[in-house]
Design a protein around this motif. Structure first.
Motif, mmCIF file in Angstrom:
data_model
loop_
_atom_site.group_PDB
_atom_site.id
_atom_site.type_symbol
_atom_site.label_atom_id
_atom_site.label_comp_id
_atom_site.label_asym_id
_atom_site.label_seq_id
_atom_site.Cartn_x
_atom_site.Cartn_y
_atom_site.Cartn_z
ATOM 1 N N LEU A 7 0.817 -1.220 0.000
ATOM 2 C CA LEU A 7 0.000 0.000 0.000
ATOM 3 C C LEU A 7 0.846 1.263 0.000
ATOM 4 C CD1 LEU A 7 -2.607 -1.012 2.759
ATOM 5 C CD2 LEU A 7 -2.695 -1.469 0.295
ATOM 6 N N THR A 8 2.135 1.132 -0.252
ATOM 7 C CA THR A 8 3.081 2.223 -0.087
ATOM 8 C C THR A 8 3.306 2.966 -1.396
ATOM 9 O OG1 THR A 8 4.235 0.732 1.446
ATOM 10 C CG2 THR A 8 5.327 2.811 0.879
ATOM 11 N N GLY A 9 3.152 4.286 -1.355
ATOM 12 C CA GLY A 9 3.475 5.095 -2.521
ATOM 13 C C GLY A 9 4.979 5.222 -2.712
ATOM 14 N N ARG A 10 5.385 5.463 -3.948
ATOM 15 C CA ARG A 10 6.806 5.568 -4.286
ATOM 16 C C ARG A 10 7.374 6.922 -3.873
ATOM 17 N NH1 ARG A 10 7.286 3.764 -10.493
ATOM 18 N NH2 ARG A 10 9.418 4.463 -10.087
ATOM 19 N N LEU A 11 8.601 6.903 -3.342
ATOM 20 C CA LEU A 11 9.356 8.121 -3.030
ATOM 21 C C LEU A 11 10.310 8.388 -4.186
ATOM 22 C CD1 LEU A 11 10.198 7.411 0.708
ATOM 23 C CD2 LEU A 11 8.718 9.240 -0.125
ATOM 24 N N GLY A 119 -10.476 5.729 -3.696
ATOM 25 C CA GLY A 119 -10.009 5.827 -5.072
ATOM 26 C C GLY A 119 -9.167 7.058 -5.355
ATOM 27 N N TRP A 120 -8.888 7.869 -4.317
ATOM 28 C CA TRP A 120 -8.154 9.113 -4.521
ATOM 29 C C TRP A 120 -6.707 8.878 -4.926
ATOM 30 C CZ3 TRP A 120 -9.903 13.623 -5.692
ATOM 31 C CH2 TRP A 120 -9.095 14.752 -5.604
ATOM 32 N N ASP A 121 -6.175 7.688 -4.676
ATOM 33 C CA ASP A 121 -4.791 7.409 -5.073
ATOM 34 C C ASP A 121 -4.602 7.486 -6.587
ATOM 35 O OD1 ASP A 121 -6.433 5.069 -5.053
ATOM 36 O OD2 ASP A 121 -4.662 3.831 -5.312
ATOM 37 N N ALA A 122 -5.685 7.461 -7.352
ATOM 38 C CA ALA A 122 -5.577 7.636 -8.805
ATOM 39 C C ALA A 122 -5.010 9.005 -9.159
ATOM 40 C CB ALA A 122 -6.945 7.458 -9.458
ATOM 41 N N TYR A 123 -5.060 9.963 -8.209
ATOM 42 C CA TYR A 123 -4.568 11.322 -8.453
ATOM 43 C C TYR A 123 -3.138 11.522 -7.949
ATOM 44 C CZ TYR A 123 -9.426 12.459 -9.497
ATOM 45 O OH TYR A 123 -10.681 12.494 -10.050
ATOM 46 N N TRP A 124 -2.503 10.471 -7.434
ATOM 47 C CA TRP A 124 -1.133 10.575 -6.918
ATOM 48 C C TRP A 124 -0.239 11.265 -7.958
ATOM 49 C CZ3 TRP A 124 0.942 8.443 -2.250
ATOM 50 C CH2 TRP A 124 2.322 8.400 -2.166
ATOM 51 N N HIS A 147 -15.918 3.886 17.411
ATOM 52 C CA HIS A 147 -15.547 2.494 17.148
ATOM 53 C C HIS A 147 -14.129 2.176 17.610
ATOM 54 C CE1 HIS A 147 -19.208 2.690 14.736
ATOM 55 N NE2 HIS A 147 -19.190 1.371 14.698
ATOM 56 N N ASP A 148 -13.479 3.127 18.271
ATOM 57 C CA ASP A 148 -12.165 2.932 18.898
ATOM 58 C C ASP A 148 -11.149 2.338 17.922
ATOM 59 O OD1 ASP A 148 -10.343 3.167 20.925
ATOM 60 O OD2 ASP A 148 -10.925 1.316 21.948
ATOM 61 N N VAL A 149 -11.106 2.922 16.707
ATOM 62 C CA VAL A 149 -10.108 2.496 15.718
ATOM 63 C C VAL A 149 -8.720 2.847 16.242
ATOM 64 C CG1 VAL A 149 -9.250 2.932 13.395
ATOM 65 C CG2 VAL A 149 -11.717 2.725 13.797
ATOM 66 N N GLY A 150 -7.831 1.868 16.237
ATOM 67 C CA GLY A 150 -6.493 2.091 16.783
ATOM 68 C C GLY A 150 -5.510 2.650 15.776
ATOM 69 N N LEU A 151 -5.692 2.265 14.503
ATOM 70 C CA LEU A 151 -4.851 2.775 13.417
ATOM 71 C C LEU A 151 -5.779 3.085 12.251
ATOM 72 C CD1 LEU A 151 -1.419 1.433 12.189
ATOM 73 C CD2 LEU A 151 -3.155 2.237 10.584
ATOM 74 N N LEU A 152 -5.825 4.333 11.861
ATOM 75 C CA LEU A 152 -6.661 4.782 10.753
ATOM 76 C C LEU A 152 -5.772 4.986 9.543
ATOM 77 C CD1 LEU A 152 -9.383 5.799 9.628
ATOM 78 C CD2 LEU A 152 -8.784 8.072 10.518
ATOM 79 N N GLY A 153 -6.081 4.264 8.463
ATOM 80 C CA GLY A 153 -5.337 4.402 7.216
ATOM 81 C C GLY A 153 -6.215 5.029 6.147
ATOM 82 N N LEU A 154 -5.620 5.886 5.302
ATOM 83 C CA LEU A 154 -6.381 6.658 4.329
ATOM 84 C C LEU A 154 -5.660 6.687 2.988
ATOM 85 C CD1 LEU A 154 -6.659 9.736 6.691
ATOM 86 C CD2 LEU A 154 -8.532 8.137 6.295
ATOM 87 N N ASP A 155 -6.434 6.738 1.889
ATOM 88 C CA ASP A 155 -5.804 6.990 0.593
ATOM 89 C C ASP A 155 -5.990 8.443 0.163
ATOM 90 O OD1 ASP A 155 -8.444 7.051 -0.237
ATOM 91 O OD2 ASP A 155 -8.272 5.377 -1.639
ATOM 92 N N ILE A 156 -6.395 9.316 1.101
ATOM 93 C CA ILE A 156 -6.441 10.756 0.880
ATOM 94 C C ILE A 156 -5.293 11.395 1.660
ATOM 95 C CG2 ILE A 156 -8.907 10.805 0.394
ATOM 96 C CD1 ILE A 156 -9.426 11.619 3.285
ATOM 97 N N PRO A 185 -0.654 9.041 2.814
ATOM 98 C CA PRO A 185 -1.715 8.489 1.990
ATOM 99 C C PRO A 185 -1.302 7.130 1.424
ATOM 100 C CG PRO A 185 -0.536 10.194 0.788
ATOM 101 C CD PRO A 185 0.102 10.109 2.143
ATOM 102 N N LEU A 186 -2.249 6.217 1.379
ATOM 103 C CA LEU A 186 -2.009 4.861 0.887
ATOM 104 C C LEU A 186 -2.372 4.762 -0.591
ATOM 105 C CD1 LEU A 186 -3.639 3.004 3.909
ATOM 106 C CD2 LEU A 186 -1.195 3.375 3.526
ATOM 107 N N VAL A 187 -1.898 3.706 -1.226
ATOM 108 C CA VAL A 187 -2.251 3.413 -2.612
ATOM 109 C C VAL A 187 -2.761 1.976 -2.697
ATOM 110 C CG1 VAL A 187 -0.537 5.045 -3.507
ATOM 111 C CG2 VAL A 187 0.088 2.643 -3.221
ATOM 112 N N SER A 188 -3.437 1.681 -3.796
ATOM 113 C CA SER A 188 -3.841 0.305 -4.142
ATOM 114 C C SER A 188 -4.892 -0.301 -3.224
ATOM 115 C CB SER A 188 -2.614 -0.628 -4.201
ATOM 116 O OG SER A 188 -1.667 -0.159 -5.132
ATOM 117 N N LEU A 189 -5.582 0.506 -2.424
ATOM 118 C CA LEU A 189 -6.589 -0.065 -1.523
ATOM 119 C C LEU A 189 -7.776 -0.665 -2.274
ATOM 120 C CD1 LEU A 189 -6.857 2.361 1.540
ATOM 121 C CD2 LEU A 189 -6.187 -0.049 1.540
#
Length: 221
Positions: A7-11, A119-124, A147-156, A185-189
């Motif tokens: 899920l990692t974007g390229r540096l 789907g926002w990763d399409a704009y990376w 909902h006590d989410v411990g780790l929130l991941g986003l593609d925005i 931001p994550l990719v490929s979700l």
């Protein structure tokens, strides 16, 4: 279904960046086989470069930093909320989150990871990627906290409306009031389905910093 999903974007040079005070991201070759007998590169990065993991210390003094996080909080079960494709400046609602999690048949437990796919990763690396990003409504953050989410991941690129000044980032403050983690931001979700997966979210091990570039990988048992 794939057994592994990165899920990692390229540096890379010329990539998107949050702007000042953060420096441009740079990857430069400083040694070559021809001249030096070996390959070597120099990196110019910062805490929010590419896909990164962030702690409450980003907004609260004296809170946990990247070097304080135990591995059990970085390797955990994750669910994916597949939302409809989002358009520029389109908000994310609590009803959307609830419907997506119900569709996944999620047994989301307190402290687990929830990854939000828009789907926002399409704009990376495309114009407006940061400046026109979708964002959370306050009710959506209420849902995440309830909902006590411990780790929130986003593609925005941020949960906050990008049109707001930094001083008004109240949603981040509410989320980090408890020592939760955020990864973006994550990719490929879109390739991840709904889960559950195992998640490995491994930031660079840099003591004393609030965030660091991160390699994020989903994998099946």
């Amino acid at each position: 279904m794939k057994k592994w999903l990165d899920l990692t974007g390229r540096l890379e040079n010329g990539m998107w960046n949050y702007g000042k005070p953060f420096p441009d991201i740079s990857v430069q070759q400083v040694a070559s086989l021809e001249a030096d007998g070996y390959e070597g590169h120099a990196f110019q990065l910062h805490s929010l470069a590419g896909t990164y993991l962030e702690t409450a210390n980003h907004l609260f003094e004296g809170r946990e930093t990247i070097g304080d996080i135990s591995l059990d909080r970085l390797m955990l079960r994750a669910w994916v909320a597949q939302l409809p494709d989002k358009q520029p400046f389109e908000p994310i609602t609590a009803d959307e989150l609830e419907a997506a999690v119900e569709a996944a048949g999620s047994g989301l437990a307190p402290g687990e990871a929830l990854l939000i796919a828009t789907g926002w990763d399409a704009y990376w690396n495309k114009p407006g990627y940061i400046e026109t990003s979708p964002f959370f409504l306050p009710e959506a953050m209420d849902w995440i906290i309830d909902h006590d989410v411990g780790l929130l991941g986003l593609d925005i690129t941020s949960i906050e409306d990008p049109r707001k000044p930094a001083a008004e980032m109240t949603l981040l403050q509410r989320y980090y009031a408890k020592d939760r983690l955020m990864m973006a931001p994550l990719v490929s979700l879109r390739e991840a389905g709904q889960g559950p997966w195992n998640l490995a979210a491994l930031p660079l091990h840099i003591p004393g910093v609030c965030a660091a570039p991160c390699r994020a990988v989903l994998f099946l048992p």
